[in-house]
Design a protein around this motif. Structure first.
Motif, mmCIF file in Angstrom:
data_model
loop_
_atom_site.group_PDB
_atom_site.id
_atom_site.type_symbol
_atom_site.label_atom_id
_atom_site.label_comp_id
_atom_site.label_asym_id
_atom_site.label_seq_id
_atom_site.Cartn_x
_atom_site.Cartn_y
_atom_site.Cartn_z
ATOM 1 N N UNK A 1 9.234 -41.900 1.783
ATOM 2 C CA UNK A 1 10.328 -41.467 0.915
ATOM 3 C C UNK A 1 9.886 -40.693 -0.298
ATOM 4 N N UNK A 2 8.771 -39.962 -0.180
ATOM 5 C CA UNK A 2 8.241 -39.199 -1.314
ATOM 6 C C UNK A 2 8.503 -37.707 -1.090
ATOM 7 N N UNK A 3 9.148 -37.081 -2.054
ATOM 8 C CA UNK A 3 9.375 -35.634 -2.014
ATOM 9 C C UNK A 3 9.268 -35.108 -3.443
ATOM 10 N N UNK A 4 8.212 -34.392 -3.726
ATOM 11 C CA UNK A 4 8.004 -33.825 -5.062
ATOM 12 C C UNK A 4 7.310 -32.470 -4.877
ATOM 13 N N UNK B 1 17.962 -24.029 -2.404
ATOM 14 C CA UNK B 1 16.860 -24.930 -2.061
ATOM 15 C C UNK B 1 17.363 -26.355 -1.871
ATOM 16 N N UNK B 2 18.269 -26.802 -2.753
ATOM 17 C CA UNK B 2 18.806 -28.155 -2.646
ATOM 18 C C UNK B 2 19.612 -28.329 -1.354
ATOM 19 N N UNK C 1 9.372 -15.920 -19.283
ATOM 20 C CA UNK C 1 8.203 -16.341 -18.522
ATOM 21 C C UNK C 1 7.894 -15.322 -17.418
ATOM 22 N N UNK C 2 6.656 -15.266 -16.939
ATOM 23 C CA UNK C 2 6.315 -14.273 -15.916
ATOM 24 C C UNK C 2 6.962 -14.559 -14.563
ATOM 25 N N UNK C 3 7.342 -15.789 -14.315
ATOM 26 C CA UNK C 3 8.004 -16.167 -13.065
ATOM 27 C C UNK C 3 8.833 -17.426 -13.328
ATOM 28 N N UNK C 4 9.656 -17.780 -12.349
ATOM 29 C CA UNK C 4 10.471 -18.987 -12.460
ATOM 30 C C UNK C 4 9.729 -20.165 -11.813
ATOM 31 N N UNK C 5 9.933 -21.341 -12.347
ATOM 32 C CA UNK C 5 9.309 -22.535 -11.773
ATOM 33 C C UNK C 5 10.390 -23.552 -11.443
ATOM 34 N N UNK C 6 10.257 -24.149 -10.250
ATOM 35 C CA UNK C 6 11.206 -25.159 -9.799
ATOM 36 C C UNK C 6 10.477 -26.457 -9.476
ATOM 37 N N UNK C 7 11.185 -27.543 -9.669
ATOM 38 C CA UNK C 7 10.728 -28.841 -9.191
ATOM 39 C C UNK C 7 11.828 -29.401 -8.294
ATOM 40 N N UNK C 8 11.445 -29.842 -7.094
ATOM 41 C CA UNK C 8 12.421 -30.277 -6.091
ATOM 42 C C UNK C 8 12.078 -31.698 -5.663
ATOM 43 N N UNK C 9 13.104 -32.552 -5.561
ATOM 44 C CA UNK C 9 12.878 -33.922 -5.118
ATOM 45 C C UNK C 9 14.176 -34.603 -4.761
#
Length: 562
Positions: free
Chosen positions: A127-130, A163-164, A187-195
């Motif tokens: 159950x880990x998604x990061x 993405x979600x 910023x030079x690019x976009x950053x996402x965190x998904x979980x």
């Protein structure tokens, strides 16, 4: 399952070689004027039209509601693409399906996605998604910069929703994507965190709220409840103002020095509201004494024996705002070696003063709203709800109505905070209060530095009355501290003040009188200049001219000045 190979690494190169042939069949075909993708009708859309749609939604709905609409739109697009890919390749492992959606999204022209191996960890069996990723050349960030300019908050709402939606379909669990930094922010690019939603809520409280459909009936019901609560509070305040003797709780507000009607009105409302539990919002320019008024409300309230805790929200970063207010569990983030209670828990039974509340981040606003609605806090990294009993007094120098209209501050939170509003007047609106404050501060700094000063030269008092004091009481205190240190005689003279006051004195100096009609004209001009410099305040204008208010009135009448 291990983390997916990074798209810029050798592992992904081999995986992409397997994926590319799968996408060859997943192509658009024209049929009777319709574009079909695996039997689904599609639409080719220009990037500029997407940007125009975003602009219209932001203008019509405000940023907050527009963000929700576009996230849900992106979610549906990702969800449907996930379904179509699985229908086309039903036997494909989930890992390849995840990458397949990434490549398809890139081929559609939304962005180029690069997974960051460091920090990414996927173990679906446990159950880990990061997933941490960089999104290069985001079409949404590009359009936002073109149409709106730089943004203080991330703006790739549709991309995050895609993405979600795609991963939620594949994994059959609610997945949330949070953009942590954006190219529209510089910023030079976009950053996402998904979980998974449950874990993401620990790090980003309220991050899933935008994916819930807007329930207008519920929203209007909450608004009606808030308005009714405000009406009840106003009735209580009127009753208290009518019943309370003028000297009630006087000592609680003794630090607020002045006799002007503007200050008296603010103190009267504060004294009346001190005895009820309503949230208070104090507005006014910087340096007007908003925290002193808030301390008075606490001191005059039934919570006076409880803790008083003050926080300036503008001094903390977004991540620190959340942990400082709500606390964190051990191991909630790097460096969290032990559990720590937040300020809400520490202030339970007392008052929490949130200065510059308009500077709270979107995530902190969402968490604060929950506390106001439910009276519970959840520490970062925990699921346990902890009940707190805290009276909130907030303050801001910003126009929160305007921030709400622009989508920079949550409307529902604003209504919760603005049950009772008190405006602290600027020093220039308080008439002779500036002289009372000056004398009090002179005695204070004289005792502090061991200087026995007796008062002020007359021209200094005239300047104090005429000066606009953009920094308000704080500016006056700084001026007096300097003057006490530099004064060479028993009185504060013009030379002891900052240079700008000497310049003001020189420009206000009266021209030498001349004879006949020219003298009247000169006097008329002097009075007009003094009135203009004092903002129309006759008392201050008289002080600038070195005459009494009555004398000024007589001269104005004689010269035909209204």
């Amino acid at each position: 399952m291990t983390a997916p190979p990074a798209p810029n690494g050798p592992g992904f190169t081999a995986l992409r070689a397997d994926i590319e042939p799968l996408l060859r069949d997943f192509t658009l075909g024209e049929h009777d004027g319709r574009l079909l993708l695996q039997g689904r009708r599609m639409l080719v859309q220009s990037a500029r039209s997407l940007g125009q749609l975003r602009e219209e939604l932001i203008h019509l709905l405000g940023t907050e509601l527009a963000r929700g609409v576009l996230k849900r739109y992106g979610y549906q697009a990702g969800f449907q693409d996930g379904h179509a890919l699985c229908q086309c390749h039903p036997g494909l492992p989930v890992e390849q399906q995840m990458h397949l959606g990434t490549v398809l999204h890139q081929k559609k022209g939304h962005a180029r996605i690069e997974t960051e191996p460091e920090g990414t960890h996927v173990d679906l069996a446990r159950g880990v998604l990061d997933i941490r990723s960089r999104w290069h050349d985001s079409v949404e960030a590009e359009q936002h910069l073109l149409l709106h300019g730089p943004s203080a908050e991330p703006v790739c709402w549709t991309l995050g929703g895609y993405a979600a939606g795609h991963l939620s379909y594949l994994l059959r669990r609610e997945v949330v994507a949070v953009e942590t930094t954006c190219r529209a922010q510089g910023h030079p690019y976009c950053r996402f965190r998904v979980g998974f939603r449950e874990e993401m809520e620990k790090h980003f409280p309220g991050c899933a709220d935008d994916y819930r459909r807007l329930d207008l009936g519920h929203l209007f019901h909450e608004l009606e409840q808030t308005v009714e609560a405000q009406r009840r509070t106003i009735r209580e305040l009127r009753e208290r103002l009518d019943a309370a003797p003028p000297a009630a709780n006087a000592q609680a507000f003794a630090a607020l020095i002045g006799r002007s009607p503007a200050l008296a009105r603010a103190v009267d409302i504060a004294r009346a509201v001190a005895g009820v539990s309503s949230t208070v919002l104090i507005t006014g320019e910087s340096g007007t004494g908003k925290e002193l008024l808030a301390r008075g409300i606490h001191a005059a309230s039934p919570r006076a024996a409880g803790p008083w805790i003050a926080l300036n929200c503008a001094t903390l970063t977004e991540s620190l705002q959340t942990t400082e207010l709500f606390g964190h569990a051990k191991g909630a983030f790097t460096g969290a070696s032990g559990a720590r209670a937040g300020l809400f828990e520490a202030a339970s039974g007392g008052t929490l003063f949130l200065d510059e509340v308009g500077e709270l981040s979107a995530s902190a606003q969402a968490a604060l709203l929950r506390v106001l609605q439910e009276g519970v806090v959840v520490r970062l990294g925990e699921h346990r709800e902890r009940r707190v009993d805290v009276r909130i007094v907030a303050a801001t120098h910003r126009d929160l109505d305007e921030h709400v209209a622009r989508g920079q501050f949550r409307a529902d939170l604003y209504y919760r905070l603005n049950v009772v509003s008190i405006r602290m007047p600027a020093l220039r609106e308080r008439g002779n209060d500036v002289l009372l404050l000056a004398q009090t501060l002179l005695a204070h700094f004289g005792a502090r530095f061991g200087r026995n000063l007796q008062g002020f030269a007359p021209e200094v008092l005239r300047l104090f009355l005429a000066h606009p004091w953009p920094g308000n009481v704080r500016e006056l205190a700084n001026v007096l501290e300097r003057a006490v240190l530099l004064a060479r005689g028993p009185h504060v003279e013009l030379d002891d003040l900052p240079e700008r006051f000497a310049a003001d004195a020189a420009s206000a100096a009266a021209a030498p009188p001349s004879a006949g009609a020219g003298a009247a004209q000169t006097e008329r001009e002097r009075i007009a200049v003094a009135l203009a410099r004092s903002g129309g305040r006759r008392e201050a204008a008289a002080a600038l001219l070195g005459i009494s208010r009555a004398t000024l009135w007589r001269r104005m009448k004689r010269l035909g000045l209204g």
